[in-house]
Design a protein around this motif. Sequence first.
Motif, PDB file in Angstrom:
ATOM      1  N   GLN A  59       0.805  -1.202   0.000  1.00 34.60           N
ATOM      2  CA  GLN A  59       0.000   0.000   0.000  1.00 34.60           C
ATOM      3  C   GLN A  59       0.852   1.273   0.000  1.00 34.60           C
ATOM      4  O   GLN A  59       0.532   2.251  -0.680  1.00 34.60           O
ATOM      5  CB  GLN A  59      -0.947  -0.003   1.206  1.00 34.60           C
ATOM      6  CG  GLN A  59      -1.980  -1.109   1.190  1.00 34.60           C
ATOM      7  CD  GLN A  59      -2.800  -1.092  -0.103  1.00 34.60           C
ATOM      8  OE1 GLN A  59      -3.488  -0.118  -0.402  1.00 34.60           O
ATOM      9  NE2 GLN A  59      -2.706  -2.166  -0.877  1.00 34.60           N
ATOM     10  N   VAL A  60       1.946   1.257   0.749  1.00 34.44           N
ATOM     11  CA  VAL A  60       2.835   2.422   0.757  1.00 34.44           C
ATOM     12  C   VAL A  60       3.460   2.612  -0.624  1.00 34.44           C
ATOM     13  O   VAL A  60       3.653   3.741  -1.087  1.00 34.44           O
ATOM     14  CB  VAL A  60       3.930   2.271   1.831  1.00 34.44           C
ATOM     15  CG1 VAL A  60       4.878   3.477   1.799  1.00 34.44           C
ATOM     16  CG2 VAL A  60       3.321   2.156   3.220  1.00 34.44           C
ATOM     17  N   THR A  61       3.760   1.514  -1.304  1.00 32.27           N
ATOM     18  CA  THR A  61       4.305   1.599  -2.661  1.00 32.27           C
ATOM     19  C   THR A  61       3.297   2.264  -3.597  1.00 32.27           C
ATOM     20  O   THR A  61       3.670   3.097  -4.443  1.00 32.27           O
ATOM     21  CB  THR A  61       4.670   0.195  -3.187  1.00 32.27           C
ATOM     22  OG1 THR A  61       5.661  -0.388  -2.328  1.00 32.27           O
ATOM     23  CG2 THR A  61       5.222   0.259  -4.603  1.00 32.27           C
ATOM     24  N   LEU A  62       2.022   1.908  -3.455  1.00 35.15           N
ATOM     25  CA  LEU A  62       0.986   2.571  -4.246  1.00 35.15           C
ATOM     26  C   LEU A  62       0.961   4.075  -3.964  1.00 35.15           C
ATOM     27  O   LEU A  62       0.844   4.891  -4.876  1.00 35.15           O
ATOM     28  CB  LEU A  62      -0.390   1.971  -3.918  1.00 35.15           C
ATOM     29  CG  LEU A  62      -0.766   0.653  -4.592  1.00 35.15           C
ATOM     30  CD1 LEU A  62      -2.098   0.150  -4.060  1.00 35.15           C
ATOM     31  CD2 LEU A  62      -0.843   0.839  -6.109  1.00 35.15           C
ATOM     32  N   LEU A  63       1.077   4.431  -2.696  1.00 31.91           N
ATOM     33  CA  LEU A  63       1.076   5.832  -2.300  1.00 31.91           C
ATOM     34  C   LEU A  63       2.230   6.586  -2.959  1.00 31.91           C
ATOM     35  O   LEU A  63       2.050   7.689  -3.502  1.00 31.91           O
ATOM     36  CB  LEU A  63       1.177   5.929  -0.776  1.00 31.91           C
ATOM     37  CG  LEU A  63       1.074   7.326  -0.156  1.00 31.91           C
ATOM     38  CD1 LEU A  63      -0.355   7.837  -0.254  1.00 31.91           C
ATOM     39  CD2 LEU A  63       1.531   7.296   1.297  1.00 31.91           C
ATOM     40  N   VAL A  64       3.413   5.973  -2.956  1.00 32.25           N
ATOM     41  CA  VAL A  64       4.596   6.608  -3.539  1.00 32.25           C
ATOM     42  C   VAL A  64       4.470   6.724  -5.050  1.00 32.25           C
ATOM     43  O   VAL A  64       4.748   7.774  -5.640  1.00 32.25           O
ATOM     44  CB  VAL A  64       5.863   5.814  -3.160  1.00 32.25           C
ATOM     45  CG1 VAL A  64       7.085   6.322  -3.934  1.00 32.25           C
ATOM     46  CG2 VAL A  64       6.122   5.919  -1.653  1.00 32.25           C
TER      47      VAL A  64
END
Length: 475
Positions: free
Chosen positions: A338-343
């Motif tokens: 999910q953090v990768t999606l955010l980035v």
Amino acid sequence: MSDSKASQNEALTESVFSKARLSRDPRFDGRFFVGVKTTGIFCRPICPARLPKEDNVTYYELAAQAMADGYRPCFRCRPDSAPSSAAWKGVGATVGRALSLLSSLPTERVGDIATRLGISERYLNKLVVNAVGMGPKNFQNMQRTLFAKQLIQQTHLSMTDIATTAGYQSLRQLQRAVEQFCATTPSKLRKKEPATQKVITLFLSYRPPYNWPYVREFLAARAISGMEVVSDNSYGRYFSCGESIGYFNAVHNEARHGFELHIDMPDLRNLHKTIENIKLLLDLHADPLLIEESLKQAGLPDNALTAGLRLPSAWSVFESGCRAIVGQQVSVKAAIGQVTLLVHQLGKKGAVSDNYNTNSTAYYCFPTPEAVAGNNLAFLRMPQARKEAVRQFACLFLNDKVPNHKEILAIKGVGPWTLDYLKMRGERNPDVYLEGDLIVRKMAQRYPVEPAQAAPWRSYLTLQLWQLSNQQKEV
């Protein structure tokens, strides 16, 4: 404290320093410096030069103190490259914070630093003089000179770039500072021809042991594709550099007890801040001897300790908070997804250069608070309440504001565990015990510990209990 008691403690300290100097044990590197009366030079305790007689040496806890007494830095062991001194831990929170601010670049006015600390400039001057034997301005000038010396000897930057990066208004100012504090000239410090490239190479030391496999696995498990690159012997990442994007790669060198750091950043004004951030991210200031002793006092047996344990941190408080909120009640793997999606959705994006070691087709920086606060985050696969918590958290950082803990806890869905995680990895607080963590509670029952006895290193107790849980799973 009586004069006789103070003299006894001073003698005890000098006895310990003497034994450490004679042993040349690298674990004491940076904890003190040795001034040699016969040469006028001061060294690190690991200096390869011939050991002087005990009667001919003077011990200092800070490099600046040796310089204030007229000693110049050794050209062989380069005291400016030593890990940060542990002396600051004993001078109180206010002075420790003051010394940290005085060491930062670009330099701030002493009066502004006093205001940030909530004290008068006169009182700040008194505190610093009592703690390190010199005034704030002189301490500030010495730290700036030591950083400039490091750039002169270890990089190919032009003297003009070095002067600007270290906060000098002109080459003449740089030359005067080097002559005053190092008893030489910038040109004599540099033994190689300057290059035109902007890639900076430095060596960052630590006190061994350093458990690189643990740090590598910790960072690899949480790495964001396209933003972070973790290999068997290195860690690298992209970061925001003003309007541009910078990149660094830190390569572990166990034989030399440090990391070979390569930085490519178009704007050098924040070079010092970036280097210090990398040191904190890799926890290069830690003192493994003190930490291990504290964990033993807390009740952990020798065979349960991970030698050279370090606390890998996040790049910023904002990044660590976003990671913590997104990762609530899910596995590390799911959280990183999910953090990768955010980035990838909101972070600054650039085209891959052949100079960068990445398998991604593009590279990214972590998004700004403005980018997160202004988006509905519909692309994230998580409950709407958690998305709103991330947005509210980002709003607290708008306009370069740094929120307090009370404001963060006021966000619906953010509890004590999330705040403690932010303090541990984002604020780099070494004394956070995650009592509410399920794994910590479970392992604390198996290894009965008294967390208070581990202070001020309770964050490492948390990490050690996590590590024991991982070892248990492997078995």
